[in-house]
Scaffold this active site. Structure first.
Site, PDB file in Angstrom:
ATOM      1  N   HIS A  62      46.027  35.533  31.562  1.00  0.00           N
ATOM      2  CA  HIS A  62      45.864  34.927  30.201  1.00  0.00           C
ATOM      3  C   HIS A  62      46.721  35.779  29.423  1.00  0.00           C
ATOM      4  CE1 HIS A  62      41.613  32.965  31.102  1.00  0.00           C
ATOM      5  NE2 HIS A  62      41.860  33.946  32.160  1.00  0.00           N
ATOM      6  N   LEU A  63      47.619  35.071  28.723  1.00  0.00           N
ATOM      7  CA  LEU A  63      48.656  35.420  27.962  1.00  0.00           C
ATOM      8  C   LEU A  63      48.344  35.619  26.413  1.00  0.00           C
ATOM      9  CD1 LEU A  63      51.940  34.029  29.654  1.00  0.00           C
ATOM     10  CD2 LEU A  63      50.988  36.406  29.700  1.00  0.00           C
ATOM     11  N   ARG A  64      47.070  34.827  26.077  1.00  0.00           N
ATOM     12  CA  ARG A  64      46.450  35.012  24.927  1.00  0.00           C
ATOM     13  C   ARG A  64      47.183  34.444  23.647  1.00  0.00           C
ATOM     14  NH1 ARG A  64      41.815  35.643  27.381  1.00  0.00           N
ATOM     15  NH2 ARG A  64      41.320  37.905  27.744  1.00  0.00           N
ATOM     16  N   ASN A  94      42.806  28.816  27.590  1.00  0.00           N
ATOM     17  CA  ASN A  94      41.953  29.331  26.725  1.00  0.00           C
ATOM     18  C   ASN A  94      42.273  30.050  25.635  1.00  0.00           C
ATOM     19  OD1 ASN A  94      42.207  31.407  28.483  1.00  0.00           O
ATOM     20  ND2 ASN A  94      40.205  31.908  27.987  1.00  0.00           N
ATOM     21  N   HIS A 179      36.663  27.438  37.080  1.00  0.00           N
ATOM     22  CA  HIS A 179      35.959  28.695  36.853  1.00  0.00           C
ATOM     23  C   HIS A 179      34.551  28.384  37.291  1.00  0.00           C
ATOM     24  CE1 HIS A 179      34.423  32.198  34.125  1.00  0.00           C
ATOM     25  NE2 HIS A 179      33.278  31.596  34.454  1.00  0.00           N
ATOM     26  N   ASP A 305      43.677  37.398  37.386  1.00  0.00           N
ATOM     27  CA  ASP A 305      42.801  37.048  36.230  1.00  0.00           C
ATOM     28  C   ASP A 305      43.057  38.137  34.997  1.00  0.00           C
ATOM     29  OD1 ASP A 305      41.206  35.659  34.583  1.00  0.00           O
ATOM     30  OD2 ASP A 305      39.495  36.213  35.862  1.00  0.00           O
ATOM     31  N   PHE A 323      33.980  39.770  28.345  1.00  0.00           N
ATOM     32  CA  PHE A 323      34.331  39.806  29.878  1.00  0.00           C
ATOM     33  C   PHE A 323      35.725  39.920  30.096  1.00  0.00           C
ATOM     34  CE2 PHE A 323      30.103  37.591  29.240  1.00  0.00           C
ATOM     35  CZ  PHE A 323      29.554  38.308  30.418  1.00  0.00           C
TER      36      PHE A 323
HETATM   37 ZN    ZN Z   1      40.693  33.581  34.136  1.00  0.00          ZN
HETATM   38 ZN    ZN Z   2      37.506  32.305  34.814  1.00  0.00          ZN
END
Ligand code: ZN
Ligand code: ZN
Length: 425
Positions: A62-64, A94, A179, A305, A323
């Site tokens: 996840h690079l956000r 996301n 997921h 992750d 999380f």
């Molecule tokens: Zn993830």
């Molecule tokens: Zn996930």
């Protein structure tokens, strides 16, 4: 671009079943020759007692960016990737806005090109706005470079949407990455449901929250012929479901994160939010299931992750903290210390799970040191002992449960497209 000669390293390239000490020559950004001799013109890297691997690939980070630049940016996340030994990452959609349009895919690829660290491959949304209602424009997203599809951060909840995702992605030969989490079962949970959650009085997430959706997805993959990639597997049950599905010829692959083969739910006794992630740290039997799955090949990929969260968000009470943990800069050390040193896996099998296996799943021309391939190379010091110090992270975030851990093995030099992008020497 100067040529690079890597001398006297143990070159391990699982894509060619290669494992021998040799000299590797890089010219014009490509793998040019083995057993090469120095001619005085090239940059020489002495790799004696080092492992020379195809550049590591992390297919789940996840690079956000866009949207959550307080946690990470594409520039800082890819710098962390390099420090961890990765030459390619696949980033999850996301973000805000989510990566569900050609414009956003192009934005991410543009930012990655500007950062000029490692290669960034884009995993785009399965559903528009990640709402789980309507399929995103899969064809257009493929055209703009998406390599796989996922609504990660959240499951693809609707079974009919999942079925159509398999069918559409099949037309482009792309995997659907899910997921898996049955919300009715995980609702309110902060950790694995079991004896420890009972003792601590914390609400739990049962293994069934994962197992039920994994089985559903496998059934849908089997029915459609679609390509299914089960993300961050954490339970013995879902690993076993994958194992049996593979025997039937279902097109299923899976991945595991270092924290799931390293830690258990017992860590939550500290009430430290750096042990809070989804899926949660499980009881010891599940951790063993992960290791067994890695050993017998059911689990063919190791991912991080990598889920950065700024300090002010993560440093809250356990039930309020988000999380996820960062992982790019500790993964290789954990793999060496927890899988290779105890004798669970050898180097070639391990590196396959971090190079050619993810490349094959994503259909990206990476993860190999064949002559002519892009010169993405990771030189690993397999014996160096080092202590995890989050203050040294290149990542913008430091939410790790491994601070202070002493690990073995680390990337020393990382070469991307024939250019030295990271050098710890
Ligand atoms: Zn993830
Ligand atoms: Zn996930």
């Amino acid at each position: 671009m100067p040529s690079i000669l890597i001398t006297n390293g143990r070159v391990i390239d699982p894509s060619q079943n290669l494992d021998r000490v040799t000299n590797l020559l890089i010219e014009d950004g490509r793998i040019a020759a083995y057993d090469a001799k120095a001619n005085g013109q090239e940059t020489v890297i002495n790799a004696t007692n080092r492992i020379v691997s195809p550049g590591l690939i992390d297919m789940h980070v996840h690079l956000r960016e866009p949207g959550f630049e307080d946690d990470e940016t594409i520039a800082t996340g890819t710098a962390a990737a390099l420090a961890g030994g990765y030459t390619s990452v696949a980033c999850m959609p996301n973000t805000d806005p989510p990566i569900d349009s050609q414009g956003t895919v192009e934005f991410v690829r543009g930012q990655a090109a500007r950062a000029d660290n490692c290669n960034v491959f884009v995993v785009a949304c399965v559903s528009k706005n990640r709402e789980g209602k309507e399929l995103a424009e899969i064809g257009q997203l493929v055209e703009s470079g998406a390599v796989a599809f996922s609504d990660d951060g959240a499951p693809i909840y609707n079974a009919e949407l999942m079925r159509r995702a398999f069918e559409y992605c099949l037309m482009f030969d792309k995997p659907v990455m899910n997921h898996v989490e049955i919300r009715e079962l995980s609702e309110g949970g902060v950790m694995h449901e079991g004896l420890t959650s009972l003792i601590l009085g914390l609400s739990g997430i049962p293994p069934a929250a994962e197992d039920v959706m994994a089985s559903r997805d496998i059934a849908l993959a089997e029915a459609t012929g679609g390509r299914y990639h089960l993300m961050h597997v954490s339970t013995g049950g879902s690993i076993d479901a994958v194992r049996r599905a593979k025997l039937r010829g279902v097109r299923v692959t899976t991945e595991v994160c270092p924290h799931h083969f390293t830690l258990t739910d017992e860590s939550l006794r500290s009430f430290d939010s750096n042990y809070k992630m989804k899926p949660p740290l499980r009881a010891a039997g599940h951790r063993k299931g992960c290791i067994d799955g890695l050993i017998d090949g059911t689990i063919e990929v190791i991912v991080t992750d990598h889920a950065p969260h700024a300090k002010e968000k993560k440093m809250q009470e356990l039930d309020r903290a988000p999380f996820g943990i960062v992982g790019l800069e500790t993964a290789l050390g954990l793999v060496v210390t927890k899988l290779i040193e105890p004798g669970h896996l050898d180097w070639p099998t391990t590196l396959a799970k971090m190079t050619c296996n993810p490349a094959r799943i994503l259909h990206i021309p990476k993860g190999t040191l064949q002559i002519g391939a892009d010169a993405d190379v990771t030189i690993i010091d397999p014996e160096v002992r080092w202590t995890v110090d989050p203050a040294e992270f290149k990542s913008k975030s430091a939410n790790t449960p491994f601070a202070g851990w002493e690990l073995t093995g680390r990337a020393e030099v990382v070469i991307v497209g024939g250019r030295i992008k990271f050098d710890r020497r």
